[in-house]
Design a protein around this motif. Structure first.
Motif, PDB file in Angstrom:
ATOM      1  N   TRP A 128      39.675 -37.598 -32.661  1.00 37.43           N
ATOM      2  CA  TRP A 128      39.417 -39.008 -32.954  1.00 37.43           C
ATOM      3  C   TRP A 128      39.962 -39.906 -31.857  1.00 37.43           C
ATOM      4  O   TRP A 128      39.356 -40.951 -31.550  1.00 37.43           O
ATOM      5  CB  TRP A 128      40.016 -39.379 -34.306  1.00 37.43           C
ATOM      6  N   ASN A 129      41.094 -39.525 -31.261  1.00 36.78           N
ATOM      7  CA  ASN A 129      41.614 -40.323 -30.152  1.00 36.78           C
ATOM      8  C   ASN A 129      40.593 -40.401 -29.017  1.00 36.78           C
ATOM      9  O   ASN A 129      40.386 -41.464 -28.418  1.00 36.78           O
ATOM     10  CB  ASN A 129      42.916 -39.715 -29.638  1.00 36.78           C
ATOM     11  N   HIS A 130      39.954 -39.285 -28.726  1.00 32.52           N
ATOM     12  CA  HIS A 130      38.928 -39.265 -27.678  1.00 32.52           C
ATOM     13  C   HIS A 130      37.739 -40.146 -28.059  1.00 32.52           C
ATOM     14  O   HIS A 130      37.267 -40.960 -27.252  1.00 32.52           O
ATOM     15  CB  HIS A 130      38.463 -37.829 -27.438  1.00 32.52           C
ATOM     16  N   HIS A 131      37.259 -40.005 -29.289  1.00 36.86           N
ATOM     17  CA  HIS A 131      36.086 -40.775 -29.701  1.00 36.86           C
ATOM     18  C   HIS A 131      36.391 -42.258 -29.894  1.00 36.86           C
ATOM     19  O   HIS A 131      35.462 -43.074 -29.908  1.00 36.86           O
ATOM     20  CB  HIS A 131      35.499 -40.170 -30.982  1.00 36.86           C
ATOM     21  N   ASN A 132      37.671 -42.598 -30.011  1.00 38.97           N
ATOM     22  CA  ASN A 132      38.053 -44.005 -30.065  1.00 38.97           C
ATOM     23  C   ASN A 132      38.381 -44.576 -28.689  1.00 38.97           C
ATOM     24  O   ASN A 132      38.854 -45.712 -28.574  1.00 38.97           O
ATOM     25  CB  ASN A 132      39.265 -44.183 -30.992  1.00 38.97           C
ATOM     26  N   GLY A 133      38.120 -43.782 -27.642  1.00 37.81           N
ATOM     27  CA  GLY A 133      38.267 -44.261 -26.278  1.00 37.81           C
ATOM     28  C   GLY A 133      39.679 -44.247 -25.731  1.00 37.81           C
ATOM     29  O   GLY A 133      39.951 -44.885 -24.712  1.00 37.81           O
ATOM     30  N   MET A 134      40.569 -43.519 -26.367  1.00 36.95           N
ATOM     31  CA  MET A 134      41.942 -43.445 -25.860  1.00 36.95           C
ATOM     32  C   MET A 134      42.000 -42.494 -24.676  1.00 36.95           C
ATOM     33  O   MET A 134      41.578 -41.337 -24.779  1.00 36.95           O
ATOM     34  CB  MET A 134      42.887 -42.961 -26.966  1.00 36.95           C
ATOM     35  N   PRO A 135      42.502 -42.957 -23.535  1.00 33.67           N
ATOM     36  CA  PRO A 135      42.553 -42.083 -22.356  1.00 33.67           C
ATOM     37  C   PRO A 135      43.506 -40.917 -22.569  1.00 33.67           C
ATOM     38  O   PRO A 135      44.472 -41.006 -23.329  1.00 33.67           O
ATOM     39  CB  PRO A 135      43.057 -43.016 -21.246  1.00 33.67           C
ATOM     40  N   HIS A 137      42.635 -37.925 -23.768  1.00 35.56           N
ATOM     41  CA  HIS A 137      42.250 -37.036 -24.849  1.00 35.56           C
ATOM     42  C   HIS A 137      40.857 -36.439 -24.644  1.00 35.56           C
ATOM     43  O   HIS A 137      40.248 -35.937 -25.579  1.00 35.56           O
ATOM     44  CB  HIS A 137      42.306 -37.778 -26.188  1.00 35.56           C
ATOM     45  N   GLU A 138      40.407 -36.490 -23.388  1.00 31.70           N
ATOM     46  CA  GLU A 138      39.109 -35.900 -23.090  1.00 31.70           C
ATOM     47  C   GLU A 138      39.097 -34.398 -23.329  1.00 31.70           C
ATOM     48  O   GLU A 138      38.042 -33.796 -23.566  1.00 31.70           O
ATOM     49  CB  GLU A 138      38.710 -36.193 -21.630  1.00 31.70           C
ATOM     50  N   ASN A 139      40.264 -33.804 -23.283  1.00 25.28           N
ATOM     51  CA  ASN A 139      40.392 -32.350 -23.444  1.00 25.28           C
ATOM     52  C   ASN A 139      40.708 -31.972 -24.889  1.00 25.28           C
ATOM     53  O   ASN A 139      41.364 -30.958 -25.144  1.00 25.28           O
ATOM     54  CB  ASN A 139      41.481 -31.803 -22.525  1.00 25.28           C
ATOM     55  N   TRP A 140      40.246 -32.770 -25.841  1.00 30.27           N
ATOM     56  CA  TRP A 140      40.563 -32.500 -27.246  1.00 30.27           C
ATOM     57  C   TRP A 140      40.115 -31.100 -27.665  1.00 30.27           C
ATOM     58  O   TRP A 140      40.797 -30.451 -28.477  1.00 30.27           O
ATOM     59  CB  TRP A 140      39.918 -33.556 -28.155  1.00 30.27           C
ATOM     60  N   ALA A 141      38.979 -30.635 -27.124  1.00 32.84           N
ATOM     61  CA  ALA A 141      38.487 -29.306 -27.508  1.00 32.84           C
ATOM     62  C   ALA A 141      39.452 -28.219 -27.031  1.00 32.84           C
ATOM     63  O   ALA A 141      39.695 -27.231 -27.740  1.00 32.84           O
ATOM     64  CB  ALA A 141      37.090 -29.073 -26.949  1.00 32.84           C
ATOM     65  N   ASP A 142      40.007 -28.397 -25.822  1.00 35.59           N
ATOM     66  CA  ASP A 142      40.995 -27.437 -25.327  1.00 35.59           C
ATOM     67  C   ASP A 142      42.261 -27.473 -26.185  1.00 35.59           C
ATOM     68  O   ASP A 142      42.873 -26.436 -26.454  1.00 35.59           O
ATOM     69  CB  ASP A 142      41.354 -27.747 -23.870  1.00 35.59           C
ATOM     70  N   ARG A 143      42.637 -28.677 -26.609  1.00 35.44           N
ATOM     71  CA  ARG A 143      43.815 -28.803 -27.467  1.00 35.44           C
ATOM     72  C   ARG A 143      43.581 -28.125 -28.820  1.00 35.44           C
ATOM     73  O   ARG A 143      44.484 -27.489 -29.364  1.00 35.44           O
ATOM     74  CB  ARG A 143      44.151 -30.283 -27.683  1.00 35.44           C
ATOM     75  N   LEU A 144      42.370 -28.269 -29.337  1.00 36.77           N
ATOM     76  CA  LEU A 144      42.062 -27.621 -30.607  1.00 36.77           C
ATOM     77  C   LEU A 144      42.101 -26.105 -30.454  1.00 36.77           C
ATOM     78  O   LEU A 144      42.629 -25.395 -31.325  1.00 36.77           O
ATOM     79  CB  LEU A 144      40.686 -28.064 -31.110  1.00 36.77           C
ATOM     80  N   ALA A 145      41.574 -25.614 -29.334  1.00 36.75           N
ATOM     81  CA  ALA A 145      41.619 -24.170 -29.084  1.00 36.75           C
ATOM     82  C   ALA A 145      43.061 -23.692 -28.955  1.00 36.75           C
ATOM     83  O   ALA A 145      43.428 -22.623 -29.469  1.00 36.75           O
ATOM     84  CB  ALA A 145      40.831 -23.840 -27.816  1.00 36.75           C
ATOM     85  N   SER A 146      43.904 -24.489 -28.272  1.00 38.76           N
ATOM     86  CA  SER A 146      45.312 -24.134 -28.143  1.00 38.76           C
ATOM     87  C   SER A 146      45.993 -24.137 -29.510  1.00 38.76           C
ATOM     88  O   SER A 146      46.807 -23.253 -29.814  1.00 38.76           O
ATOM     89  CB  SER A 146      46.011 -25.123 -27.211  1.00 38.76           C
ATOM     90  N   SER A 147      45.634 -25.118 -30.323  1.00 35.60           N
ATOM     91  CA  SER A 147      46.180 -25.176 -31.676  1.00 35.60           C
ATOM     92  C   SER A 147      45.767 -23.955 -32.484  1.00 35.60           C
ATOM     93  O   SER A 147      46.572 -23.399 -33.238  1.00 35.60           O
ATOM     94  CB  SER A 147      45.705 -26.451 -32.381  1.00 35.60           C
TER      95      SER A 147
END
Length: 229
Positions: A128-135, A137-147
């Protein structure tokens, strides 16, 4: 346990309020003031949640208020900070859970629902941070994979407290969506996580309260917003 038992995982959640209320009345004279207030408040919200049969959104919100009443910690806006605070609370509960009710809920009864919540990007805050335009967090998918790798490691060790902390991170995002107006009431787009979140929380909250009452000698800390004249 006076008034009944929560040890039978086959019990319907609808019976938990009265069982816990009867137990509280029987043993509350031994409770420190802080614990007495936490338990009283948490059971009151649990009772209202159990009376809500048709509205998963409202039931989840009511259960979260009950959880926060028992947990009695100021909810912070930073998910990572909240994770650390949740972690200490869950480690204590798991350590005091002599009947392994939390363990059985996490690894047996609700294992599928918990796995789905932990893999759902819609309750993963960096998404959501990425989709709300917060710089940043473009790598949210990588973070989810790490999680997911961290989750897999915790599952491999059957680290119950760690899985609870990670799951409540996700439920906290869901809580924010509902409480802060980030979702439509009874929306079709978030039914799975709301339904599963309410089911898991509706089972765990009574167990948390019961463990706290069984361990009144533990220092649960002072509640926020105590009753004052």
């Amino acid at each position: 346990m006076p008034g009944g038992s929560l040890n039978d995982s086959r019990e319907l959640v609808a019976g938990h309020f009265q069982i816990l209320k009867d137990k509280q009345r029987a043993i509350r004279h031994d409770f420190p003031d802080g614990l007495a207030l936490r338990v009283h408040r948490a059971i009151s919200w649990l009772g209202r949640a159990e009376a809500e049969h048709d509205d998963d959104d409202l039931r989840f919100i009511l259960l979260w208020v009950g959880f926060n009443s028992a947990y009695a910690s100021e909810v912070k806006s930073e998910i990572i900070g909240e994770r650390g605070i949740f972690g200490a609370f869950f480690e204590t509960l798991v350590a005091l859970d002599a009947d392994r009710r939390i363990y059985n809920a996490v690894w047996q009864r609700f294992s599928q629902e918990i796995r789905l919540l932990l893999s759902n990007k819609y309750v993963f805050q960096p998404f959501w941070n990425h989709h709300n335009g917060m710089p940043g967090h473009e790598n949210w998918a990588d973070r989810l994979a790490s999680s997911q790798r961290s989750i897999a490691a915790a599952m491999g060790k059957q680290d119950t407290a760690r899985i609870l902390s990670l799951m409540f991170d996700r439920l906290y995002v869901l809580r924010n969506q509902l409480v802060h107006g980030g979702a439509t009431w009874n929306s079709k787009v978030n039914r799975d996580q709301v339904r599963d979140g309410a089911s898991v929380l509706g089972f765990l909250l009574p167990v948390f309260i019961d463990i706290m009452m069984d361990n009144s000698g533990h220092n649960w800390g002072l509640p926020f917003y105590p009753v004052v004249d």
